[in-house]
Design an enzyme around this catalytic site. Structure first.
Site, PDB file in Angstrom:
ATOM      1  N   HIS A 192       0.828  -1.204   0.000  1.00 25.16           N
ATOM      2  CA  HIS A 192       0.000   0.000   0.000  1.00 25.16           C
ATOM      3  C   HIS A 192       0.864   1.255   0.000  1.00 25.16           C
ATOM      4  O   HIS A 192       2.046   1.237   0.364  1.00 25.16           O
ATOM      5  CB  HIS A 192      -0.926   0.021   1.223  1.00 25.16           C
TER       6      HIS A 192
ATOM      7  N   ARG B  28      -6.371   0.816   3.949  1.00 20.00           N
ATOM      8  CA  ARG B  28      -5.309   1.434   3.147  1.00 20.00           C
ATOM      9  C   ARG B  28      -4.889   0.543   1.987  1.00 20.00           C
ATOM     10  O   ARG B  28      -4.452   1.045   0.945  1.00 20.00           O
ATOM     11  CB  ARG B  28      -4.105   1.771   4.033  1.00 20.00           C
TER      12      ARG B  28
ATOM     13  N   ASP C 220       4.000  -4.654   4.096  1.00 17.38           N
ATOM     14  CA  ASP C 220       5.447  -4.868   4.036  1.00 17.38           C
ATOM     15  C   ASP C 220       5.872  -6.175   4.688  1.00 17.38           C
ATOM     16  O   ASP C 220       6.705  -6.911   4.140  1.00 17.38           O
ATOM     17  CB  ASP C 220       6.204  -3.681   4.643  1.00 17.38           C
TER      18      ASP C 220
ATOM     19  N   THR D  85       0.536   4.009  12.546  1.00 11.86           N
ATOM     20  CA  THR D  85      -0.541   3.247  13.158  1.00 11.86           C
ATOM     21  C   THR D  85      -0.912   3.884  14.496  1.00 11.86           C
ATOM     22  O   THR D  85      -0.170   4.710  15.044  1.00 11.86           O
ATOM     23  CB  THR D  85      -0.126   1.795  13.403  1.00 11.86           C
TER      24      THR D  85
ATOM     25  N   ARG E 172       1.295   6.028   4.415  1.00 14.29           N
ATOM     26  CA  ARG E 172       0.197   6.172   5.367  1.00 14.29           C
ATOM     27  C   ARG E 172       0.631   6.994   6.572  1.00 14.29           C
ATOM     28  O   ARG E 172       1.810   7.301   6.751  1.00 14.29           O
ATOM     29  CB  ARG E 172      -0.264   4.791   5.845  1.00 14.29           C
TER      30      ARG E 172
END
Length: 502
Positions: A121, A205, A391, A127, A124
């Site tokens: 993705h 995402r 990842d 988290t 971002r």
């Protein structure tokens, strides 16, 4: 269940999905755009969701970024970057993807017949748990009564304003651009009956990245070919999902190895900052430093300019930070993890082998048989496949295949190896790609006919494939590649059972 995806942002006349109902992006500077993403979700089984993607036409014009949607160059991902590539090389997996090498055209006499794209993705926000850890260090710094170094002075007025978990606008643009580039490079494989088959793991995402990729592919084809996101795989731990590392309940972790290195490299940095930020409520720890360095890439990709936090740290600090993340990948889901490491990539590799050989999937690990036994959800007649993942799962897949292992290195927790193959900013940055190309190559003169080969690229870098006799062009005979994948074909050679039996 029907869900309208309304979280989107507009840049230079086109609209890109970031996430469902994301109010964060309402503050962005908007220009005119006309794309709308509609996702219709239908439960096919307890493990999967089908997704249909629809969009309208749009015109694209660059707005602060160098975007060439009609005919992006081979360096398209590099063209959208907001800083020189060397800056990103210490950002580990939080780096934006960049072309590690220039794409090498196929050797003379060879034609690409199939492409398998595995993509992380896009960029971002941190988290939720990472945000908490970052804020701990930020709040300590902000509690200082004065700063003895000018690089820290910005903290007087600094406010942490990042979101959590979902794509940032730049990350959405990465996947959109990757879709354009995929059409530019491989569009000759597509026709009205053969267009990309697209899957995604089930987090917001990842889904958004997949649909942005399909939008970019469609736009680059001038709306002639409009691929759909066809399968979304649940990330519930009880579901079988070959695009997420959630299928090993007893999986080990990398904490011991990472913590050992963080204490070595980050303690002197903590001492330096503690001497520069005076009167803090409590001193920074080595762990605080490791988390604070990550704020440099996170804030940079969110705001598309270098964060002021980048200026707090020295080049050697970033080298230490990246090595810590290399250790995390290697000992998390790579070769260094005996329980739940590379075995979590086995299911995907067996799916890949099925596609390359046009034969049914043979796997007893993470594959979802409801999916792989149905031509609608696992077709074997496509020329382009695009899968979207995370990842950690990509690392498991690399290791299951046998990639990044030419030197058979074991990563040290005591010192950096500058020649490592496990450079996380090269192999799993935001929007990273592994591409497996199947080629038909003419036999030697006088023999006639063609032979099938494969080659593998990670962010444009050809992998040597010595484990199956790869040549100077990165080509490995398809039959030898299949034979080399005994670890996957034998279901992890006993490693999968370790996920469930202590």
């Amino acid at each position: 269940m029907v869900s309208l995806i309304s979280g989107r942002f507009e840049r230079g006349g086109y609209t890109i999905l970031t996430r469902p109902e994301n109010a964060i992006f309402n503050r962005l500077n908007r220009q005119r755009g006309v794309c709308v993403w509609i996702i219709i979700m239908t439960a096919l089984s307890s493990f999967i969701t089908l997704v249909v993607f629809v969009h309208a036409s749009a015109t694209v014009r660059g707005s602060g970024l160098l975007v060439r949607p009609h005919s992006p160059s081979e360096g398209a991902l590099g063209n959208i970057l907001f800083a020189p590539i060397p800056i990103f090389e210490g950002w580990a997996q939080y780096s934006p993807a960049y072309p590690v090498n220039r794409y090498r055209e196929t050797p003379q006499g060879c034609d690409i017949t199939q492409v398998n794209i595995l993509e992380r993705h896009g960029a971002r926000f941190p988290t939720s748990s990472a945000s908490t850890r970052i804020l701990s260090g930020v709040n300590k710094l902000k509690s200082a009564t004065s700063f003895a170094h000018p690089s820290l002075q910005f903290l007087v007025d600094f406010t942490y304003d990042l979101g959590a978990d979902v794509l940032v606008p730049f990350g959405a643009l990465q996947s959109y651009t990757a879709g354009q580039l995929a059409f530019t490079r491989y569009g000759h494989l597509v026709d009205g009956n053969d267009f990309p088959f697209v899957r995604a793991s089930g987090s917001e995402r990842v889904i958004a990245s997949a649909t942005n990729w399909t939008a970019g592919f469609s736009f680059a084809s001038q709306r002639r070919f409009n691929p759909l996101l066809s399968v979304v795989m649940s990330e519930d731990p009880t579901a079988n999902n070959t695009l997420d590392d959630s299928g090993c309940p007893l999986a080990g972790d990398s904490d011991e190895h990472v913590d050992a290195w963080v204490n070595i490299y980050a303690t002197p940095i903590a001492d330096r900052l503690n001497s520069q930020a005076l009167g803090m409520s409590s001193n920074l720890t080595a762990t605080d430093v490791h988390n604070l360095i990550s704020l440099c890439p996170f804030e940079s990709v969110a705001k598309e300019k270098l964060s002021q936090f980048c200026g707090i740290f020295e080049p050697q600090d970033f080298a230490g930070f990246e090595w810590g993340n290399n250790l995390d990948k290697y000992y998390g889901t790579g070769y260094g993890q005996p329980v739940g490491g590379r075995v979590q990539g086995v299911g995907y590799v067996n799916e890949l082998l099925a596609r390359l050989t046009n034969s049914p999937v043979r796997d007893n690990t993470q594959t979802n048989r409801t999916l792989t036994s149905n031509p609608a959800t696992f077709p074997l007649n496509r020329s382009i496949y695009a899968d979207f993942s995370h990842d950690n799962q990509m690392i498991a897949i690399y290791a299951a295949i046998g990639l990044l292992n030419e030197r058979h290195e074991v990563l040290s927790t005591m010192q950096i190896d500058p020649k490592t193959e496990w450079d996380s900013s090269d192999v799993v940055p935001f929007a990273s790609e592994m591409v497996v190309e199947r080629l038909a190559c003419a036999k030697a003169p006088g023999q006639g006919g063609k032979e099938e080969f494969i080659r593998i690229l990670i962010n444009n870098k050809l992998q040597p494939l010595s484990f199956c006799g790869g040549d100077k062009n990165g080509l490995c005979e398809l039959s030898r590649f299949v034979e080399s994948q005994s670890y996957a074909r034998n279901n992890g050679e006993g490693d999968f059972e370790k996920c469930f039996q202590p």
